[in-house]
Design an enzyme around this catalytic site. Structure first.
Site, PDB file in Angstrom:
ATOM      1  N   SER A   9     -28.065 -20.843-103.590  1.00  0.00           N
ATOM      2  CA  SER A   9     -26.971 -20.666-104.671  1.00  0.00           C
ATOM      3  C   SER A   9     -27.538 -19.810-105.940  1.00  0.00           C
ATOM      4  O   SER A   9     -28.890 -20.298-106.405  1.00  0.00           O
ATOM      5  CB  SER A   9     -26.760 -21.808-104.713  1.00  0.00           C
ATOM      6  OG  SER A   9     -25.774 -21.775-106.470  1.00  0.00           O
ATOM      7  N   ARG A  10     -26.769 -18.585-106.639  1.00  0.00           N
ATOM      8  CA  ARG A  10     -27.612 -18.912-107.701  1.00  0.00           C
ATOM      9  C   ARG A  10     -27.405 -19.474-109.122  1.00  0.00           C
ATOM     10  O   ARG A  10     -26.779 -18.749-110.317  1.00  0.00           O
ATOM     11  CB  ARG A  10     -27.119 -17.525-107.904  1.00  0.00           C
ATOM     12  CG  ARG A  10     -27.957 -15.866-106.481  1.00  0.00           C
ATOM     13  CD  ARG A  10     -26.952 -14.485-106.742  1.00  0.00           C
ATOM     14  NE  ARG A  10     -27.623 -14.410-105.873  1.00  0.00           N
ATOM     15  CZ  ARG A  10     -27.474 -12.411-105.972  1.00  0.00           C
ATOM     16  NH1 ARG A  10     -26.386 -12.166-106.796  1.00  0.00           N
ATOM     17  NH2 ARG A  10     -27.868 -12.164-104.775  1.00  0.00           N
ATOM     18  N   THR A  56     -19.118 -26.778-103.468  1.00  0.00           N
ATOM     19  CA  THR A  56     -19.164 -25.277-102.505  1.00  0.00           C
ATOM     20  C   THR A  56     -18.907 -25.978-101.256  1.00  0.00           C
ATOM     21  O   THR A  56     -18.088 -27.229-100.929  1.00  0.00           O
ATOM     22  CB  THR A  56     -19.840 -25.061-103.050  1.00  0.00           C
ATOM     23  OG1 THR A  56     -19.868 -23.361-102.543  1.00  0.00           O
ATOM     24  CG2 THR A  56     -21.063 -24.922-102.320  1.00  0.00           C
ATOM     25  N   LYS A  60     -14.974 -28.722-101.042  1.00  0.00           N
ATOM     26  CA  LYS A  60     -13.932 -28.550-101.660  1.00  0.00           C
ATOM     27  C   LYS A  60     -11.915 -29.245-102.228  1.00  0.00           C
ATOM     28  O   LYS A  60     -11.798 -28.928-102.486  1.00  0.00           O
ATOM     29  CB  LYS A  60     -13.650 -27.039-101.948  1.00  0.00           C
ATOM     30  CG  LYS A  60     -14.560 -26.696-102.603  1.00  0.00           C
ATOM     31  CD  LYS A  60     -14.381 -24.182-103.199  1.00  0.00           C
ATOM     32  CE  LYS A  60     -15.481 -24.117-102.991  1.00  0.00           C
ATOM     33  NZ  LYS A  60     -15.070 -22.835-103.719  1.00  0.00           N
ATOM     34  N   ASP A  96     -12.007 -20.990-109.516  1.00  0.00           N
ATOM     35  CA  ASP A  96     -12.264 -20.589-108.225  1.00  0.00           C
ATOM     36  C   ASP A  96     -11.020 -18.785-108.818  1.00  0.00           C
ATOM     37  O   ASP A  96     -11.362 -17.999-108.421  1.00  0.00           O
ATOM     38  CB  ASP A  96     -11.977 -20.498-106.805  1.00  0.00           C
ATOM     39  CG  ASP A  96     -13.348 -21.818-106.360  1.00  0.00           C
ATOM     40  OD1 ASP A  96     -14.237 -21.400-106.955  1.00  0.00           O
ATOM     41  OD2 ASP A  96     -13.444 -22.383-105.544  1.00  0.00           O
ATOM     42  N   GLY A 122      -9.624 -15.954 -93.866  1.00  0.00           N
ATOM     43  CA  GLY A 122     -10.322 -17.623 -94.510  1.00  0.00           C
ATOM     44  C   GLY A 122      -9.062 -18.205 -94.831  1.00  0.00           C
ATOM     45  O   GLY A 122      -7.816 -17.491 -95.748  1.00  0.00           O
ATOM     46  N   ALA A 123      -8.944 -19.838 -95.197  1.00  0.00           N
ATOM     47  CA  ALA A 123      -8.005 -20.565 -94.883  1.00  0.00           C
ATOM     48  C   ALA A 123      -8.358 -21.570 -95.842  1.00  0.00           C
ATOM     49  O   ALA A 123      -7.367 -22.841 -95.357  1.00  0.00           O
ATOM     50  CB  ALA A 123      -6.717 -20.510 -93.754  1.00  0.00           C
ATOM     51  N   GLY A 124      -9.522 -21.837 -96.154  1.00  0.00           N
ATOM     52  CA  GLY A 124     -10.710 -23.081 -96.765  1.00  0.00           C
ATOM     53  C   GLY A 124      -9.573 -22.882 -98.785  1.00  0.00           C
ATOM     54  O   GLY A 124      -8.846 -22.679 -98.521  1.00  0.00           O
ATOM     55  N   GLY A 125     -10.243 -23.561 -98.802  1.00  0.00           N
ATOM     56  CA  GLY A 125     -10.666 -24.702-100.473  1.00  0.00           C
ATOM     57  C   GLY A 125     -10.249 -22.779-101.317  1.00  0.00           C
ATOM     58  O   GLY A 125      -9.628 -22.827-102.032  1.00  0.00           O
ATOM     59  N   SER A 126     -11.298 -22.072-101.065  1.00  0.00           N
ATOM     60  CA  SER A 126     -11.000 -20.854-102.065  1.00  0.00           C
ATOM     61  C   SER A 126     -10.480 -20.312-101.453  1.00  0.00           C
ATOM     62  O   SER A 126      -9.464 -19.527-102.597  1.00  0.00           O
ATOM     63  CB  SER A 126     -12.427 -20.645-101.753  1.00  0.00           C
ATOM     64  OG  SER A 126     -14.248 -20.824-101.595  1.00  0.00           O
TER      65      SER A 126
END
Length: 197
Positions: A9-10, A56, A60, A96, A122-126
């Site tokens: 992670s940055r 993350t 989430k 997000d 995708g279908a997650g939290g983000s």
């Protein structure tokens, strides 16, 4: 920030830069938290020495059950990425969707998505946060590609009329007629499988 795993992670580089630039007291660090450690970590955030954290993958959505208060965005999406303490109470929001959208506008000045279509991987939290923000921007329909159709059914229930299920084998044909393609998966990130589309 915490997640599982976050070794690349940055976040610390970015946030510690701004803390130093504006002379704000604090330190931003990575903290790996497994799914099994999640309840204890969030219920004792202050005891761990934190006043807040970013969240993350894969936490989430799971983190929601440990929040005392959530804002309207989290209520609409069922996903959070920011937790902060007010006294000893955990509060949640999500940046997000707004972060994604503002970056999109900065990259493509004058962009209008009103009435247009998008494809979302995708279908997650983000994904939920991105969908919520794109809907507020006026996008008409979002076709979702995901490994499991159950997650897409959840999105359909949350965003009535705006979500369709796009089978992966129809991606190439459908992608020719959309205004936007969004990757809301971890594929393509450092240390993750290559995004192969």
């Amino acid at each position: 920030g915490f997640g599982w795993s976050i070794a690349r992670s940055r976040w610390p580089v970015v946030h510690n830069y701004w803390l130093a630039k504006y002379g704000l007291e604090g330190l931003y660090e990575r903290h790996p938290v497994s799914p099994q450690e999640l309840p204890e970590f969030l219920q004792n955030l202050g005891a761990h020495g934190y006043v807040g954290c970013n969240v993350t993958v894969p936490h989430k959505e799971a983190a929601l059950q440990y929040m005392h208060h959530i804002d309207d965005v989290v209520s609409r999406t069922g996903s959070l990425n920011t937790v902060y303490l007010v006294g000893d109470k955990t509060n949640a929001t999500s940046t997000d969707g707004e972060g994604f959208y503002q970056n999109l506008l900065a990259t493509v000045p004058g962009l209008s998505l009103s009435g247009k279509r998008a494809i979302l991987l995708g279908a997650g939290g983000s994904a939920k946060a991105v969908i919520e923000r794109l809907r507020r921007a006026g996008i008409a329909q979002i076709a979702v590609v995901n490994r499991t159709s159950e997650r897409i059914e959840d999105l359909k229930a949350s965003f009535c009329g705006a979500i369709t299920n796009l089978p992966a084998d129809h991606f190439v044909t459908e992608s020719k007629s959309v205004a936007l393609l969004v990757n809301a998966t971890s594929q393509g990130m450092a240390g993750q499988p290559k995004l192969d589309i």
